[in-house]
Design a protein around this motif. Structure first.
Motif, PDB file in Angstrom:
ATOM      1  N   PHE A   1       0.812  -1.214   0.000  1.00  0.00           N
ATOM      2  CA  PHE A   1       0.000   0.000   0.000  1.00  0.00           C
ATOM      3  C   PHE A   1       0.848   1.267   0.000  1.00  0.00           C
ATOM      4  CE2 PHE A   1      -2.703  -3.244   2.165  1.00  0.00           C
ATOM      5  CZ  PHE A   1      -3.513  -3.476   1.069  1.00  0.00           C
ATOM      6  N   ALA A   2       2.160   1.116   0.082  1.00  0.00           N
ATOM      7  CA  ALA A   2       3.068   2.254  -0.061  1.00  0.00           C
ATOM      8  C   ALA A   2       3.636   2.345  -1.479  1.00  0.00           C
ATOM      9  CB  ALA A   2       4.219   2.144   0.944  1.00  0.00           C
ATOM     10  N   ASP A   3       3.325   1.375  -2.321  1.00  0.00           N
ATOM     11  CA  ASP A   3       3.878   1.335  -3.667  1.00  0.00           C
ATOM     12  C   ASP A   3       3.285   2.464  -4.511  1.00  0.00           C
ATOM     13  OD1 ASP A   3       4.459   0.513  -6.452  1.00  0.00           O
ATOM     14  OD2 ASP A   3       5.111  -1.362  -5.525  1.00  0.00           O
ATOM     15  N   PRO A   4       4.100   3.265  -5.190  1.00  0.00           N
ATOM     16  CA  PRO A   4       3.565   4.365  -6.009  1.00  0.00           C
ATOM     17  C   PRO A   4       2.709   3.884  -7.170  1.00  0.00           C
ATOM     18  CG  PRO A   4       5.936   4.110  -6.347  1.00  0.00           C
ATOM     19  CD  PRO A   4       5.577   3.260  -5.176  1.00  0.00           C
ATOM     20  N   ARG A   5       2.795   2.595  -7.514  1.00  0.00           N
ATOM     21  CA  ARG A   5       1.967   2.047  -8.585  1.00  0.00           C
ATOM     22  C   ARG A   5       0.571   1.665  -8.111  1.00  0.00           C
ATOM     23  NH1 ARG A   5       5.680  -2.867 -10.222  1.00  0.00           N
ATOM     24  NH2 ARG A   5       5.861  -2.882  -7.933  1.00  0.00           N
ATOM     25  N   PHE A   6       0.310   1.766  -6.818  1.00  0.00           N
ATOM     26  CA  PHE A   6      -0.949   1.251  -6.274  1.00  0.00           C
ATOM     27  C   PHE A   6      -2.162   1.885  -6.941  1.00  0.00           C
ATOM     28  CE2 PHE A   6      -4.601   1.580  -3.484  1.00  0.00           C
ATOM     29  CZ  PHE A   6      -4.841   0.243  -3.202  1.00  0.00           C
ATOM     30  N   ARG A   7      -2.186   3.206  -7.042  1.00  0.00           N
ATOM     31  CA  ARG A   7      -3.386   3.877  -7.568  1.00  0.00           C
ATOM     32  C   ARG A   7      -3.772   3.335  -8.938  1.00  0.00           C
ATOM     33  NH1 ARG A   7      -4.386   7.355 -11.424  1.00  0.00           N
ATOM     34  NH2 ARG A   7      -6.290   8.645 -11.308  1.00  0.00           N
ATOM     35  N   ASP A   8      -2.850   3.377  -9.889  1.00  0.00           N
ATOM     36  CA  ASP A   8      -3.185   2.964 -11.245  1.00  0.00           C
ATOM     37  C   ASP A   8      -3.552   1.487 -11.297  1.00  0.00           C
ATOM     38  OD1 ASP A   8      -2.712   5.535 -12.088  1.00  0.00           O
ATOM     39  OD2 ASP A   8      -0.731   5.111 -12.920  1.00  0.00           O
ATOM     40  N   ALA A   9      -2.821   0.662 -10.548  1.00  0.00           N
ATOM     41  CA  ALA A   9      -3.112  -0.771 -10.550  1.00  0.00           C
ATOM     42  C   ALA A   9      -4.488  -1.053  -9.958  1.00  0.00           C
ATOM     43  CB  ALA A   9      -2.034  -1.519  -9.774  1.00  0.00           C
ATOM     44  N   TYR A  10      -4.786  -0.409  -8.856  1.00  0.00           N
ATOM     45  CA  TYR A  10      -6.065  -0.616  -8.169  1.00  0.00           C
ATOM     46  C   TYR A  10      -7.232  -0.157  -9.038  1.00  0.00           C
ATOM     47  CZ  TYR A  10      -9.706   0.114  -4.599  1.00  0.00           C
ATOM     48  OH  TYR A  10     -10.871   0.108  -3.882  1.00  0.00           O
ATOM     49  N   LEU A  11      -7.118   1.011  -9.645  1.00  0.00           N
ATOM     50  CA  LEU A  11      -8.216   1.519 -10.466  1.00  0.00           C
ATOM     51  C   LEU A  11      -8.413   0.672 -11.717  1.00  0.00           C
ATOM     52  CD1 LEU A  11      -7.656   5.362 -10.094  1.00  0.00           C
ATOM     53  CD2 LEU A  11      -9.497   3.974  -9.104  1.00  0.00           C
ATOM     54  N   ARG A  12      -7.343   0.156 -12.281  1.00  0.00           N
ATOM     55  CA  ARG A  12      -7.469  -0.730 -13.437  1.00  0.00           C
ATOM     56  C   ARG A  12      -8.202  -2.006 -13.037  1.00  0.00           C
ATOM     57  NH1 ARG A  12      -2.128  -1.445 -14.726  1.00  0.00           N
ATOM     58  NH2 ARG A  12      -2.006  -3.279 -13.373  1.00  0.00           N
ATOM     59  N   TYR A  13      -7.815  -2.565 -11.899  1.00  0.00           N
ATOM     60  CA  TYR A  13      -8.439  -3.800 -11.404  1.00  0.00           C
ATOM     61  C   TYR A  13      -9.910  -3.594 -11.069  1.00  0.00           C
ATOM     62  CZ  TYR A  13      -9.668  -6.819  -7.367  1.00  0.00           C
ATOM     63  OH  TYR A  13     -10.298  -7.629  -6.463  1.00  0.00           O
ATOM     64  N   THR A  14     -10.250  -2.533 -10.341  1.00  0.00           N
ATOM     65  CA  THR A  14     -11.643  -2.313  -9.958  1.00  0.00           C
ATOM     66  C   THR A  14     -12.521  -2.061 -11.185  1.00  0.00           C
ATOM     67  OG1 THR A  14     -11.153   0.027  -9.474  1.00  0.00           O
ATOM     68  CG2 THR A  14     -11.138  -1.525  -7.623  1.00  0.00           C
ATOM     69  N   GLU A  15     -11.973  -1.379 -12.185  1.00  0.00           N
ATOM     70  CA  GLU A  15     -12.753  -1.162 -13.403  1.00  0.00           C
ATOM     71  C   GLU A  15     -12.963  -2.474 -14.158  1.00  0.00           C
ATOM     72  OE1 GLU A  15     -12.689   1.349 -17.628  1.00  0.00           O
ATOM     73  OE2 GLU A  15     -11.241   1.831 -16.042  1.00  0.00           O
ATOM     74  N   GLU A  16     -11.913  -3.274 -14.282  1.00  0.00           N
ATOM     75  CA  GLU A  16     -12.044  -4.566 -14.955  1.00  0.00           C
ATOM     76  C   GLU A  16     -13.102  -5.428 -14.266  1.00  0.00           C
ATOM     77  OE1 GLU A  16     -10.578  -6.035 -17.605  1.00  0.00           O
ATOM     78  OE2 GLU A  16      -9.298  -4.351 -18.184  1.00  0.00           O
ATOM     79  N   PHE A  17     -13.099  -5.421 -12.939  1.00  0.00           N
ATOM     80  CA  PHE A  17     -14.079  -6.210 -12.203  1.00  0.00           C
ATOM     81  C   PHE A  17     -15.496  -5.752 -12.514  1.00  0.00           C
ATOM     82  CE2 PHE A  17     -17.034  -6.711  -8.758  1.00  0.00           C
ATOM     83  CZ  PHE A  17     -16.968  -8.078  -8.521  1.00  0.00           C
ATOM     84  N   ALA A  18     -15.743  -4.457 -12.409  1.00  0.00           N
ATOM     85  CA  ALA A  18     -17.097  -3.937 -12.595  1.00  0.00           C
ATOM     86  C   ALA A  18     -17.616  -4.197 -14.007  1.00  0.00           C
ATOM     87  CB  ALA A  18     -17.116  -2.449 -12.284  1.00  0.00           C
ATOM     88  N   ARG A  19     -16.760  -4.098 -14.993  1.00  0.00           N
ATOM     89  CA  ARG A  19     -17.203  -4.324 -16.374  1.00  0.00           C
ATOM     90  C   ARG A  19     -17.511  -5.801 -16.623  1.00  0.00           C
ATOM     91  NH1 ARG A  19     -17.117   0.228 -19.033  1.00  0.00           N
ATOM     92  NH2 ARG A  19     -15.583   1.868 -18.559  1.00  0.00           N
ATOM     93  N   ARG A  20     -16.846  -6.671 -15.893  1.00  0.00           N
ATOM     94  CA  ARG A  20     -17.074  -8.107 -16.080  1.00  0.00           C
ATOM     95  C   ARG A  20     -18.303  -8.596 -15.317  1.00  0.00           C
ATOM     96  NH1 ARG A  20     -13.731 -11.752 -18.379  1.00  0.00           N
ATOM     97  NH2 ARG A  20     -14.174 -13.963 -18.013  1.00  0.00           N
ATOM     98  N   TYR A  21     -18.601  -7.976 -14.188  1.00  0.00           N
ATOM     99  CA  TYR A  21     -19.720  -8.434 -13.344  1.00  0.00           C
ATOM    100  C   TYR A  21     -20.688  -7.279 -13.079  1.00  0.00           C
ATOM    101  CZ  TYR A  21     -16.162 -12.013 -12.583  1.00  0.00           C
ATOM    102  OH  TYR A  21     -15.193 -12.969 -12.766  1.00  0.00           O
ATOM    103  N   PRO A  22     -21.372  -6.777 -14.093  1.00  0.00           N
ATOM    104  CA  PRO A  22     -22.232  -5.599 -13.920  1.00  0.00           C
ATOM    105  C   PRO A  22     -23.478  -5.875 -13.090  1.00  0.00           C
ATOM    106  CG  PRO A  22     -22.490  -6.514 -16.128  1.00  0.00           C
ATOM    107  CD  PRO A  22     -21.346  -7.253 -15.495  1.00  0.00           C
ATOM    108  N   TRP A  23     -23.749  -7.143 -12.792  1.00  0.00           N
ATOM    109  CA  TRP A  23     -24.944  -7.505 -12.038  1.00  0.00           C
ATOM    110  C   TRP A  23     -24.728  -7.450 -10.522  1.00  0.00           C
ATOM    111  CZ3 TRP A  23     -23.572 -11.673  -9.125  1.00  0.00           C
ATOM    112  CH2 TRP A  23     -22.514 -12.464  -9.599  1.00  0.00           C
ATOM    113  N   VAL A  24     -23.490  -7.254 -10.087  1.00  0.00           N
ATOM    114  CA  VAL A  24     -23.208  -7.207  -8.649  1.00  0.00           C
ATOM    115  C   VAL A  24     -23.964  -6.049  -8.000  1.00  0.00           C
ATOM    116  CG1 VAL A  24     -21.397  -6.618  -6.978  1.00  0.00           C
ATOM    117  CG2 VAL A  24     -20.978  -8.380  -8.717  1.00  0.00           C
TER     118      VAL A  24
END
Length: 448
Positions: free
Chosen positions: A109-132
Motif C-alpha cells: 500500500f506504499a507502492d507508487p503504482r498502487f493507484r493505477d493498478a487498483y483503479l485498473r483492477y476495480t474497473e475490470e471487475f465492474a465491467r465483467r460483473y455488472p450484475w453485482v
C-alpha cells in the motif's frame, strides 16, 4: 444513496455469511488455500444454504486474478460468482481484503503504482460483473494501513505516524475515485464500507490522554474518505501536521451507502500509565458503540465481522451477545440491517497475525475444521441457523464460558447477567483451541 435494499425495521436482523481469503505475500499463499476453500467452495456454500443464509461477504482474490501485471485471469472468479448468482446468493463482493494485492506490487500500500493498478483492477471487475449489487472496495482500511504502515506487522513493515499517513494518502484517493466511478460502472449497487468499530478507555494521566487520542484516531480514515478531514483542534492535529497529514483535510470525497462495522472484544482497549491492553475491563455495550458510529455518519449499518477465538460453545454465547446488542441498537433507532459472523469456516494463522504460514487452525468459525480440514457442525452452527430463521437472541442458548474466553470477557459479564446459562457440551468441539496463556501476537519477534 444508491437504490438497493430497503431497510425493514420489523424484520428479524439478517444473518450474513463470509469467507476469509487474506493473502500472505511473503509466503505466496492465502487463507482460501490453507483452509481448502479453493477446493471445497461448493460444499462451503452448501453449508450456508443449509443454514438458511443467502447474503454473504465474498472476496475477490486480486493477488490471483492479476498474478502478472496487467494480465487478468478471471476463470476461478467466474466459476464462483456465476454459481452465487445462479443459486440465489446475494454477495457483497470484497475487492481487497487486508494484504490481498498482487505480489508484484512489492511496496504494498506504499507502492507508487498502487493507484493505477487498483483503479485498473476495480474497473475490470465492474465491467465483467455488472450484475453485482453490493461491494466493499477495501476491507478495513484503517486497521490494515495501521498494521502495515504504523505498527510494522504487515508488509511493507513500516512504522510510525509519518508512514501511516503516507499510506493513507496513497490509498484513500484511489478508493474515493473508484467509489465515484462505480456510480456509472455499477449503477444502483451499494458500497459497503467495512472497518473496525472501536472504543477505548483510559486511566491515569497518560492512559486517559492516549485513550482520547485513540478514540479520535479510529475515525481518521473514514473521515478522510468522506472529505471531512480531522479536527484541527483535536489531540491528533499537531502530530498529524508534523507527519504530513494536513493533506487529509483536502481530499476529494468518496461515497458510501452502508457503514459496515467489524466488532471483536479486542476492538476495545484500556490504557493506563504503563501501556495498553485489549479486552478492556470496562467495555462499552456494543449497542451504544454502534449508535455512536451511526450518529456520527447517519448511514444504514451492519455488523460486517465478529467472532471469538474459543470453544464452539463460547462462539455461540458471543453470537448471542452480538445479536442481542444489535437488536438493542435497532430499538435505539439505528437502521441496522444484518450481522455477519466472520468467517463461516475456521480461519488459519491469525495466531501470528499472518506473519507465519503454518496452516495453524484459528478456532473462530461457524463450522470448525478438524485436523484434516473436514467441516464440522456444532452448537455454534445450530445457533447460527436458528438466528437465520428469525429466532431472536433471547431464545438462543448461553453456554458457560470456558477459558481463556471467560477471562477475556470478564468485563462483559454485567451485560450478560440477565441470561440463563447452560452447561457447555461435555466434549470439546473445535480444533487448536486456545488455553489461558494464549494471546494473539501484537508484535512479531523471532517469528521466522
Amino acid at each position: 444513496m444508491s437504490a438497493g435494499r430497503a431497510f425493514e425495521p420489523d424484520r428479524p436482523i439478517e444473518i450474513i455469511g463470509a469467507f476469509e481469503s487474506t493473502y500472505l505475500p511473503r509466503h505466496d499463499t492465502d487463507i482460501f488455500e490453507s483452509t481448502a476453500h479453493d477446493v471445497h467452495w461448493k460444499q462451503d456454500l452448501g453449508l450456508l444454504t443449509e443454514a438458511g443464509v443467502q447474503r454473504l461477504r465474498y472476496p475477490i482474490r486480486w493477488h490471483r486474478v492479476e498474478e502478472e501485471e496487467g494480465v487478468f485471469d478471471w476463470t476461478d472468479t467466474d466459476k464462483v460468482l456465476h454459481h452465487l448468482r445462479d443459486h440465489g446468493f446475494q454477495p457483497i463482493v470484497d475487492l481487497v481484503h487486508h494484504t490481498s494485492y498482487p505480489r508484484w506490487l512489492e511496496g504494498g500500500f506504499a507502492d507508487p503504482r498502487f493507484r493505477d493498478a487498483y483503479l485498473r483492477y476495480t474497473e475490470e471487475f465492474a465491467r465483467r460483473y455488472p450484475w453485482v449489487q453490493e461491494y466493499t472496495l477495501f476491507n478495513e482500511p484503517f486497521s490494515t494501513l495501521f498494521l502495515s504502515g504504523h505498527e510494522g506487522i504487515w508488509p511493507p513493515y513500516q512504522k510510525g505516524l509519518d508512514n501511516f499517513v503516507a499510506q493513507i494518502l496513497n490509498v484513500l484517493p484511489a478508493m474515493a475515485e473508484a467509489s465515484r466511478a462505480y456510480l456509472d460502472l455499477l449503477p444502483g449497487a451499494r458500497h459497503v464500507w467495512v472497518d473496525t468499530c472501536e472504543h477505548h478507555t483510559g486511566s491515569g494521566t497518560a492512559g486517559s490522554a492516549y485513550a482520547r487520542m485513540a478514540n479520535e484516531r479510529r475515525f481518521l480514515v473514514l473521515d478522510g474518505f468522506l472529505g471531512r478531514g480531522y479536527d484541527a483542534d483535536g489531540p491528533m492535529a499537531g502530530p498529524l501536521a508534523d507527519a504530513g497529514g494536513e493533506a487529509l483535510q483536502d481530499l476529494e470525497p468518496g461515497r458510501i451507502d452502508v457503514l459496515g462495522l467489524d466488532y471483536y472484544a479486542h476492538c476495545q482497549w484500556h490504557f493506563d500509565d504503563k501501556g495498553g491492553a485489549p479486552n478492556t475491563p470496562f467495555p462499552l455495550p456494543l449497542a451504544q458503540q454502534i449508535y455512536l458510529y451511526w450518529d456520527r455518519y447517519r448511514l444504514p449499518c451492519m455488523i460486517t465481522e465478529t467472532n471469538i477465538r474459543g470453544h464452539t460453545s463460547d462462539r455461540a454465547s458471543w453470537f448471542k451477545y452480538v445479536l442481542e446488542q444489535c437488536e438493542r441498537a435497532r430499538r435505539m433507532g439505528v437502521p441496522l440491517e444484518g450481522v455477519c459472523w466472520f468467517p463461516v469456516i475456521d480461519s488459519t494463522d491469525w495466531d501470528s497475525l499472518l506473519y507465519r504460514s503454518d496452516g495453524h487452525i484459528d478456532p473462530v468459525g461457524v463450522y470448525w475444521l478438524d485436523a484434516e480440514l473436514a467441516r464440522q457442525r456444532s452448537v455454534m452452527s445450530e445457533s447460527y441457523a436458528k438466528a437465520a430463521a428469525g429466532t431472536p437472541s433471547k431464545d438462543l442458548p448461553a453456554y458457560t464460558l470456558a477459558e481463556p474466553v471467560a477471562t477475556w470477557l470478564r468485563g462483559y459479564q454485567p451485560q450478560m447477567q440477565h441470561w440463563t446459562w447452560e452447561q457447555a457440551p461435555g466434549m470439546d468441539q473445535g480444533h487448536s483451541l486456545p488455553n489461558i496463556q494464549t494471546r494473539m501476537e501484537l508484535r512479531i519477534v523471532n517469528a521466522d
